[in-house]
Design an enzyme around this catalytic site. Sequence first.
Site, PDB file in Angstrom:
ATOM      1  N   VAL A  95       0.850  -1.211   0.000  1.00  0.00           N
ATOM      2  CA  VAL A  95       0.000   0.000   0.000  1.00  0.00           C
ATOM      3  C   VAL A  95       0.878   1.252   0.000  1.00  0.00           C
ATOM      4  O   VAL A  95       0.618   2.207  -0.745  1.00  0.00           O
ATOM      5  CB  VAL A  95      -0.950   0.005   1.223  1.00  0.00           C
ATOM      6  CG1 VAL A  95      -1.701   1.322   1.311  1.00  0.00           C
ATOM      7  CG2 VAL A  95      -1.932  -1.162   1.149  1.00  0.00           C
ATOM      8  N   ASP A 114      11.459   2.678   5.588  1.00  0.00           N
ATOM      9  CA  ASP A 114      11.078   1.261   5.567  1.00  0.00           C
ATOM     10  C   ASP A 114      12.242   0.436   6.113  1.00  0.00           C
ATOM     11  O   ASP A 114      13.396   0.775   5.888  1.00  0.00           O
ATOM     12  CB  ASP A 114      10.769   0.829   4.126  1.00  0.00           C
ATOM     13  CG  ASP A 114       9.723  -0.262   4.067  1.00  0.00           C
ATOM     14  OD1 ASP A 114       8.645  -0.019   3.491  1.00  0.00           O
ATOM     15  OD2 ASP A 114       9.979  -1.365   4.604  1.00  0.00           O
ATOM     16  N   LEU A 154       2.218   3.710   8.163  1.00  0.00           N
ATOM     17  CA  LEU A 154       1.746   2.424   7.621  1.00  0.00           C
ATOM     18  C   LEU A 154       2.628   1.253   8.049  1.00  0.00           C
ATOM     19  O   LEU A 154       2.309   0.101   7.768  1.00  0.00           O
ATOM     20  CB  LEU A 154       1.745   2.488   6.070  1.00  0.00           C
ATOM     21  CG  LEU A 154       0.508   3.030   5.349  1.00  0.00           C
ATOM     22  CD1 LEU A 154       0.179   4.445   5.765  1.00  0.00           C
ATOM     23  CD2 LEU A 154       0.709   2.977   3.837  1.00  0.00           C
ATOM     24  N   LYS A 186       4.312  15.215  17.365  1.00  0.00           N
ATOM     25  CA  LYS A 186       4.198  16.241  18.422  1.00  0.00           C
ATOM     26  C   LYS A 186       5.330  17.269  18.302  1.00  0.00           C
ATOM     27  O   LYS A 186       5.092  18.473  18.318  1.00  0.00           O
ATOM     28  CB  LYS A 186       4.242  15.549  19.789  1.00  0.00           C
ATOM     29  CG  LYS A 186       4.193  16.486  20.967  1.00  0.00           C
ATOM     30  CD  LYS A 186       4.454  15.754  22.262  1.00  0.00           C
ATOM     31  CE  LYS A 186       5.025  16.718  23.285  1.00  0.00           C
ATOM     32  NZ  LYS A 186       5.594  16.026  24.430  1.00  0.00           N
ATOM     33  N   TYR A 226      -1.284  -8.474  16.143  1.00  0.00           N
ATOM     34  CA  TYR A 226      -1.672  -7.458  15.149  1.00  0.00           C
ATOM     35  C   TYR A 226      -2.946  -6.732  15.597  1.00  0.00           C
ATOM     36  O   TYR A 226      -2.974  -5.506  15.664  1.00  0.00           O
ATOM     37  CB  TYR A 226      -1.887  -8.150  13.806  1.00  0.00           C
ATOM     38  CG  TYR A 226      -2.154  -7.228  12.643  1.00  0.00           C
ATOM     39  CD1 TYR A 226      -1.162  -6.384  12.161  1.00  0.00           C
ATOM     40  CD2 TYR A 226      -3.392  -7.228  12.005  1.00  0.00           C
ATOM     41  CE1 TYR A 226      -1.401  -5.549  11.070  1.00  0.00           C
ATOM     42  CE2 TYR A 226      -3.638  -6.398  10.913  1.00  0.00           C
ATOM     43  CZ  TYR A 226      -2.647  -5.562  10.452  1.00  0.00           C
ATOM     44  OH  TYR A 226      -2.878  -4.745   9.372  1.00  0.00           O
ATOM     45  N   GLU A 244      -1.719  16.039  24.120  1.00  0.00           N
ATOM     46  CA  GLU A 244      -0.675  16.874  23.511  1.00  0.00           C
ATOM     47  C   GLU A 244      -1.184  17.710  22.336  1.00  0.00           C
ATOM     48  O   GLU A 244      -0.416  18.445  21.729  1.00  0.00           O
ATOM     49  CB  GLU A 244       0.494  16.001  23.005  1.00  0.00           C
ATOM     50  CG  GLU A 244       1.094  15.084  24.057  1.00  0.00           C
ATOM     51  CD  GLU A 244       1.876  15.849  25.131  1.00  0.00           C
ATOM     52  OE1 GLU A 244       2.096  17.064  24.957  1.00  0.00           O
ATOM     53  OE2 GLU A 244       2.232  15.226  26.143  1.00  0.00           O
ATOM     54  N   THR A 256      -7.505  -5.488   1.179  1.00  0.00           N
ATOM     55  CA  THR A 256      -7.075  -4.719   0.003  1.00  0.00           C
ATOM     56  C   THR A 256      -6.149  -5.582  -0.851  1.00  0.00           C
ATOM     57  O   THR A 256      -5.400  -6.393  -0.324  1.00  0.00           O
ATOM     58  CB  THR A 256      -6.312  -3.455   0.482  1.00  0.00           C
ATOM     59  OG1 THR A 256      -7.145  -2.770   1.426  1.00  0.00           O
ATOM     60  CG2 THR A 256      -5.979  -2.520  -0.664  1.00  0.00           C
TER      61      THR A 256
HETATM   62  O1  LIG Z   1      -4.585 -19.390   0.980  1.00  0.00           O
HETATM   63  C1  LIG Z   1      -5.494 -18.896   1.656  1.00  0.00           C
HETATM   64  C2  LIG Z   1      -5.331 -17.689   2.385  1.00  0.00           C
HETATM   65  C3  LIG Z   1      -6.396 -17.225   3.121  1.00  0.00           C
HETATM   66  N1  LIG Z   1      -7.593 -17.888   3.142  1.00  0.00           N
HETATM   67  C4  LIG Z   1      -8.748 -17.338   3.870  1.00  0.00           C
HETATM   68  O2  LIG Z   1      -9.146 -16.150   3.228  1.00  0.00           O
HETATM   69  C5  LIG Z   1      -9.648 -15.212   4.175  1.00  0.00           C
HETATM   70  C6  LIG Z   1      -8.863 -13.911   4.056  1.00  0.00           C
HETATM   71  O3  LIG Z   1      -7.561 -14.149   4.514  1.00  0.00           O
HETATM   72  P1  LIG Z   1      -6.365 -13.109   4.342  1.00  0.00           P
HETATM   73  O4  LIG Z   1      -5.163 -13.762   4.903  1.00  0.00           O
HETATM   74  O5  LIG Z   1      -6.307 -12.620   2.950  1.00  0.00           O
HETATM   75  O6  LIG Z   1      -6.773 -11.828   5.210  1.00  0.00           O
HETATM   76  P2  LIG Z   1      -7.583 -11.676   6.586  1.00  0.00           P
HETATM   77  O7  LIG Z   1      -8.927 -11.153   6.242  1.00  0.00           O
HETATM   78  O8  LIG Z   1      -7.549 -12.902   7.420  1.00  0.00           O
HETATM   79  O9  LIG Z   1      -6.705 -10.590   7.329  1.00  0.00           O
HETATM   80  C7  LIG Z   1      -6.515  -9.324   6.739  1.00  0.00           C
HETATM   81  O10 LIG Z   1      -7.461  -8.483   7.253  1.00  0.00           O
HETATM   82  C8  LIG Z   1      -7.437  -7.125   6.878  1.00  0.00           C
HETATM   83  C9  LIG Z   1      -6.087  -6.483   6.835  1.00  0.00           C
HETATM   84  O11 LIG Z   1      -5.895  -5.553   7.861  1.00  0.00           O
HETATM   85  C10 LIG Z   1      -4.926  -7.406   6.737  1.00  0.00           C
HETATM   86  O12 LIG Z   1      -4.468  -7.328   5.417  1.00  0.00           O
HETATM   87  C11 LIG Z   1      -5.120  -8.843   7.063  1.00  0.00           C
HETATM   88  O13 LIG Z   1      -4.841  -8.997   8.407  1.00  0.00           O
HETATM   89  C12 LIG Z   1      -9.520 -15.886   5.523  1.00  0.00           C
HETATM   90  O14 LIG Z   1     -10.734 -16.460   5.856  1.00  0.00           O
HETATM   91  C13 LIG Z   1      -8.467 -16.967   5.309  1.00  0.00           C
HETATM   92  O15 LIG Z   1      -8.625 -18.075   6.156  1.00  0.00           O
HETATM   93  C14 LIG Z   1      -7.759 -19.055   2.411  1.00  0.00           C
HETATM   94  O16 LIG Z   1      -8.832 -19.665   2.430  1.00  0.00           O
HETATM   95  N2  LIG Z   1      -6.698 -19.515   1.724  1.00  0.00           N
END
Ligand SMILES: O=c1ccn([C@@H]2O[C@H](COP(=O)(O)OP(=O)(O)O[C@H]3OC[C@@H](O)[C@H](O)[C@H]3O)[C@@H](O)[C@H]2O)c(=O)[nH]1
Length: 415
Positions: A95, A114, A154, A186, A226, A244, A256
């Site tokens: 992002v 980064d 980020l 700040k 997280y 502050e 995303t």
């Molecule tokens: O190979 C895969 C990867 C993921 N999944 C599933 O797909 C869904 C989405 O999983 P992702 O890993 O893409 O992302 P998640 O929704 O779990 O977490 C995300 O949430 C929002 C953001 O803040 C972060 O990018 C991330 O934490 C979950 O249910 C996961 O179990 C699969 O079924 N197969």
Amino acid sequence: MVSKALLRLVSAVNRRRMKLLLGIALLAYVACDFLLNRSIQENGELKIESKIEEVGSLSCILLLFFSFTQKYPPVKFLSEKDRKRILITGGAGFVGSHLTDKLMMDGHEVTVVDNFFTGRKRNVEHWIGHENFELINHDVVEPLYIEVDQIYHLASPASPPNYMYNPIKTLKTNTIGTLNMLGLAKRVGARLLLASTSEVYGDPEVHPQSEDYWGHVNPIGPRACYDEGKRVAETMCYAYMKQEGVEVRVARIFNTFGPRMHMNDGRVVSNFILQALQGEPLTVYGSGSQTRAFQYVSDLVNGLVALMNSNVSSPVNLGNPEEHTILEFAQLIKSLVGSGSEIQFLSEAQDDPQKRKPDIRKAKMMLAWEPVVPLEEGLNKAIHYFRKELEYQANNQYIPKPKPARIKKGRTRHN
Ligand SMILES: O=c1ccn([C@@H]2O[C@H](COP(=O)(O)OP(=O)(O)O[C@H]3OC[C@@H](O)[C@H](O)[C@H]3O)[C@@H](O)[C@H]2O)c(=O)[nH]1
């Protein structure tokens, strides 16, 4: 005439191609010279030495020429009054690098910080050397002293496998890192936007999720580093605002996707696309009935900029409310790729949110923002990107020679 044609040629190629062309030009020069002079080698070593010198000076001239004609994406001119000095932590990530592009093209001065844990130099290399751009290799867990007007904070791994890989580091980044950036805001009077997440809602009992929902997070589960890290980062923002007077903005970012996601990101979109492109089974965790709503990265970037420049200090959801089950999503990707991959059901991930969809009424009303990129259009762009990445990997593969394992006597060392 010749120089005009050369300039036209140079402006039509990008940096990587330029280096390649430069290499080819040098090789061609040396080869021609060798062939022409093969017959008149009576002058011996002296001639060879003078040729080496000539090639050296020619390459210097060409290098200088190429560095002066370096091509960047077009950048707007902003007057001193409108031009801002902007810090993006995690600016070389997925992002962050798209946000860098937008702010650079809008004419601002951008400093990217980064630590390259999940970010990559490649994501921002097209700006390196530009007078409005700076790239700093720095970990936000350490304090940073620079002068800026706005901070987009980020920095943090965002994919579940990445943030769970080193949960203590994830916690430090989101807590100490956020404290450091708020301290900087700040000191220099900058406005700070925190990239928070839909994960603050945990496995939600309210659907869709609006900003006034307090969430349902397991504080000791595998996602807590997280989820709780971002929740306390939000708390820190509002403590700094109240105590502050720091100006803060909090974006709760929903799922995303888009180009520049890491090949090893591990999130569902990159996994499914890469699996479909390579004819491997698409790995669905659990039954696939869990839902998500996916937004394309350019929509998110527009939302972040709109929020930063708004007067909304309370949290705002940024996401696309079009909801799908993960199984539907797997089938959609398979058909867009035209892949014959199977769908493979694996065990369910612990504490995986079962339903997720943003309520974006606040963003619509307060920021006049809503996503505009249709899911299929975004997916096609991401598929195109990953196809190219696979080609790139295939062409640049370094295959190390296997070494026989050396067996050491005594205790195993753990670093
Ligand atoms: O190979 C895969 C990867 C993921 N999944 C599933 O797909 C869904 C989405 O999983 P992702 O890993 O893409 O992302 P998640 O929704 O779990 O977490 C995300 O949430 C929002 C953001 O803040 C972060 O990018 C991330 O934490 C979950 O249910 C996961 O179990 C699969 O079924 N197969």
